[in-house]
Structure formats: C-alpha cells, structure tokens
Design a protein around this motif. Sequence first.
Motif, PDB file in Angstrom:
ATOM      1  N   UNK A   1     -54.072 -13.656  55.462  1.00  0.00           N
ATOM      2  CA  UNK A   1     -55.142 -14.629  55.268  1.00  0.00           C
ATOM      3  C   UNK A   1     -55.058 -15.710  56.330  1.00  0.00           C
ATOM      4  N   UNK A   2     -56.217 -16.026  56.954  1.00  0.00           N
ATOM      5  CA  UNK A   2     -56.316 -17.139  57.897  1.00  0.00           C
ATOM      6  C   UNK A   2     -57.253 -18.183  57.317  1.00  0.00           C
ATOM      7  N   UNK A   3     -56.782 -19.427  57.252  1.00  0.00           N
ATOM      8  CA  UNK A   3     -57.621 -20.506  56.749  1.00  0.00           C
ATOM      9  C   UNK A   3     -58.734 -20.838  57.742  1.00  0.00           C
ATOM     10  N   UNK A   4     -59.861 -21.303  57.222  1.00  0.00           N
ATOM     11  CA  UNK A   4     -60.938 -21.777  58.080  1.00  0.00           C
ATOM     12  C   UNK A   4     -60.491 -23.010  58.857  1.00  0.00           C
ATOM     13  N   UNK A   5     -61.187 -23.306  59.948  1.00  0.00           N
ATOM     14  CA  UNK A   5     -60.770 -24.364  60.873  1.00  0.00           C
ATOM     15  C   UNK A   5     -61.934 -25.261  61.249  1.00  0.00           C
TER      16      UNK A   5
ATOM     17  N   UNK B   1     -82.583 -18.959  82.745  1.00  0.00           N
ATOM     18  CA  UNK B   1     -81.323 -18.261  82.526  1.00  0.00           C
ATOM     19  C   UNK B   1     -80.222 -19.305  82.456  1.00  0.00           C
ATOM     20  N   UNK B   2     -79.344 -19.142  81.482  1.00  0.00           N
ATOM     21  CA  UNK B   2     -78.293 -20.147  81.247  1.00  0.00           C
ATOM     22  C   UNK B   2     -76.910 -19.522  81.393  1.00  0.00           C
ATOM     23  N   UNK B   3     -76.025 -20.259  82.056  1.00  0.00           N
ATOM     24  CA  UNK B   3     -74.599 -19.938  82.115  1.00  0.00           C
ATOM     25  C   UNK B   3     -73.850 -21.156  81.600  1.00  0.00           C
ATOM     26  N   UNK B   4     -72.968 -20.952  80.625  1.00  0.00           N
ATOM     27  CA  UNK B   4     -72.212 -22.100  80.128  1.00  0.00           C
ATOM     28  C   UNK B   4     -70.783 -21.700  79.768  1.00  0.00           C
ATOM     29  N   UNK B   5     -69.902 -22.680  79.849  1.00  0.00           N
ATOM     30  CA  UNK B   5     -68.491 -22.525  79.502  1.00  0.00           C
ATOM     31  C   UNK B   5     -68.179 -23.553  78.420  1.00  0.00           C
ATOM     32  N   UNK B   6     -67.483 -23.106  77.376  1.00  0.00           N
ATOM     33  CA  UNK B   6     -67.232 -23.973  76.232  1.00  0.00           C
ATOM     34  C   UNK B   6     -65.757 -23.870  75.824  1.00  0.00           C
ATOM     35  N   UNK B   7     -65.174 -25.000  75.438  1.00  0.00           N
ATOM     36  CA  UNK B   7     -63.828 -25.014  74.859  1.00  0.00           C
ATOM     37  C   UNK B   7     -63.939 -25.380  73.388  1.00  0.00           C
ATOM     38  N   UNK B   8     -63.209 -24.638  72.538  1.00  0.00           N
ATOM     39  CA  UNK B   8     -63.209 -24.904  71.102  1.00  0.00           C
ATOM     40  C   UNK B   8     -61.778 -25.135  70.623  1.00  0.00           C
ATOM     41  N   UNK B   9     -61.603 -26.162  69.826  1.00  0.00           N
ATOM     42  CA  UNK B   9     -60.300 -26.457  69.217  1.00  0.00           C
ATOM     43  C   UNK B   9     -60.238 -25.721  67.878  1.00  0.00           C
ATOM     44  N   UNK B  10     -59.530 -24.577  67.848  1.00  0.00           N
ATOM     45  CA  UNK B  10     -59.436 -23.754  66.639  1.00  0.00           C
ATOM     46  C   UNK B  10     -57.970 -23.512  66.313  1.00  0.00           C
ATOM     47  N   UNK B  11     -57.516 -24.045  65.201  1.00  0.00           N
ATOM     48  CA  UNK B  11     -56.157 -23.829  64.692  1.00  0.00           C
ATOM     49  C   UNK B  11     -56.270 -23.358  63.251  1.00  0.00           C
ATOM     50  N   UNK B  12     -55.705 -22.187  62.950  1.00  0.00           N
ATOM     51  CA  UNK B  12     -55.837 -21.597  61.625  1.00  0.00           C
ATOM     52  C   UNK B  12     -54.463 -21.360  61.004  1.00  0.00           C
ATOM     53  N   UNK B  13     -54.221 -21.943  59.821  1.00  0.00           N
ATOM     54  CA  UNK B  13     -52.992 -21.661  59.083  1.00  0.00           C
ATOM     55  C   UNK B  13     -53.032 -20.218  58.596  1.00  0.00           C
ATOM     56  N   UNK B  14     -51.908 -19.500  58.776  1.00  0.00           N
ATOM     57  CA  UNK B  14     -51.845 -18.076  58.442  1.00  0.00           C
ATOM     58  C   UNK B  14     -50.887 -17.842  57.276  1.00  0.00           C
TER      59      UNK B  14
ATOM     60  N   UNK C   1     -47.079 -19.604  59.515  1.00  0.00           N
ATOM     61  CA  UNK C   1     -47.291 -20.438  60.691  1.00  0.00           C
ATOM     62  C   UNK C   1     -48.764 -20.727  60.931  1.00  0.00           C
ATOM     63  N   UNK C   2     -49.040 -21.254  62.116  1.00  0.00           N
ATOM     64  CA  UNK C   2     -50.408 -21.620  62.499  1.00  0.00           C
ATOM     65  C   UNK C   2     -50.806 -20.887  63.768  1.00  0.00           C
ATOM     66  N   UNK C   3     -51.939 -20.209  63.710  1.00  0.00           N
ATOM     67  CA  UNK C   3     -52.482 -19.547  64.894  1.00  0.00           C
ATOM     68  C   UNK C   3     -53.263 -20.581  65.711  1.00  0.00           C
ATOM     69  N   UNK C   4     -52.755 -20.903  66.884  1.00  0.00           N
ATOM     70  CA  UNK C   4     -53.393 -21.883  67.773  1.00  0.00           C
ATOM     71  C   UNK C   4     -54.280 -21.112  68.745  1.00  0.00           C
TER      72      UNK C   4
END
Length: 201
Positions: A140-144, A163-176, A184-187
């Motif tokens: 099980x992975x918790x939502x983030x 036409x679009x090109x984009x780069x995105x960074x997301x902060x996602x850490x999920x308790x497993x 532990x936590x999946x970073x």
Amino acid sequence: MKRSPSILALATACTVLAVPAFAQSQGDWTFGAGIINVNPKSDNGTLAGSPATLSDDTQLSLTVEYFIRDNLGIELLAASPFEHDINIGGALAGTSKQLPPTLSLNYHFPTKGKIKPFIGAGINYTTFFEESHVGGGVLKLDDSWGFSVQAGADWQISDNGALRLNVRYMDIDADAYLNGASIGTAEIDPVTIGVSYVHRF
C-alpha cells in the motif's frame, strides 16, 4: 516616392512582430491534449531497508486553463493512469498505478512573436491504487500532497491553436506499507516532460 523592396519587407516584418501571437485575455479558456512522461528521480529513498527505484511511464495528458487576468491563468492537469515498477535492492518488488492531478497558476509572457513562454507553480495531489507485491503480500502507498513548478512555451500554428512543450517538477513522497507494517517512504519527486496541442476558446 517609390519604396524599395527591402524597405517594404522590413515594414511588413515589423507589422507582423508587433501583433502578439496566441494572446490570452481575461475570460479565455484553453484546452490541451497530448502525452506526458513521468520520470521519477534516480534515488527514491529506502524501502524495507534497501534502496528503492521506480520506473518511468508515458500516458495521455489533458489540461484546462481559465484566464483570470490577461496572460494569467489557472490550469488543471489530468492524465490517464501511470504505472510504475517498484524495485527494492535492485529486484522487482511490486507495481503501482497513480494519478497526479495538479492545479497551477501560470503566467504567460506577452511576447510579440509566435513563441510564448510561460512559468507556473501550484499544488499536486497524487493518488496510488492497484498496488501489487511480487511476494503475494499486501502493498500500500499512501496518497501524497506536494508543490509543483513548471516552465514551457507555446508555438502558435493557427489563430487559436498552438503546440506546447513543458517541463514540470512534482514533489511526491508516499509512505509505503507491506502487510500493514511501514517499510519507509518512497521519494518519487518526478520531472515530467509534456508535448500537447492547445486550443483557445
């Protein structure tokens, strides 16, 4: 007085450059459809006492943006489900699907050519589902919740299309969890690259 071809060409070019391309005004909507690759960072933390890594995946993407001011829009990103292999200690330990809807405030720079860059920042919510464990256990992975930032550019190809090109960074850490016990936590913290067609209404 007869004008030379070079002067006429220069005047025409200046006129074209003086017209903003794909200008977004308050009250406009845009709809985008394309593909997006979610690529987790190389080190995804420690799970069950060993280094963990998650694979990347590419899926369909959709965006809807409403302009609350000229060149300033609120955007919602959606996508079809991503699936990641979860490797622990170099061996496949399981898989998980996820959806990362993201709400962003974007600023589109009012350039006078066909290329219009933009930047944005916002909030990401990632929900995990259909987790599986190769050993038959219950993974099980918790939502983030986390922040997100992006940069990109639109290239105008018609009066209302780009036409679009984009780069995105997301902060996602999920308790497993495995069989109810924390491992532990999946970073994940992915960088995404998207290519899409965007239409203005």
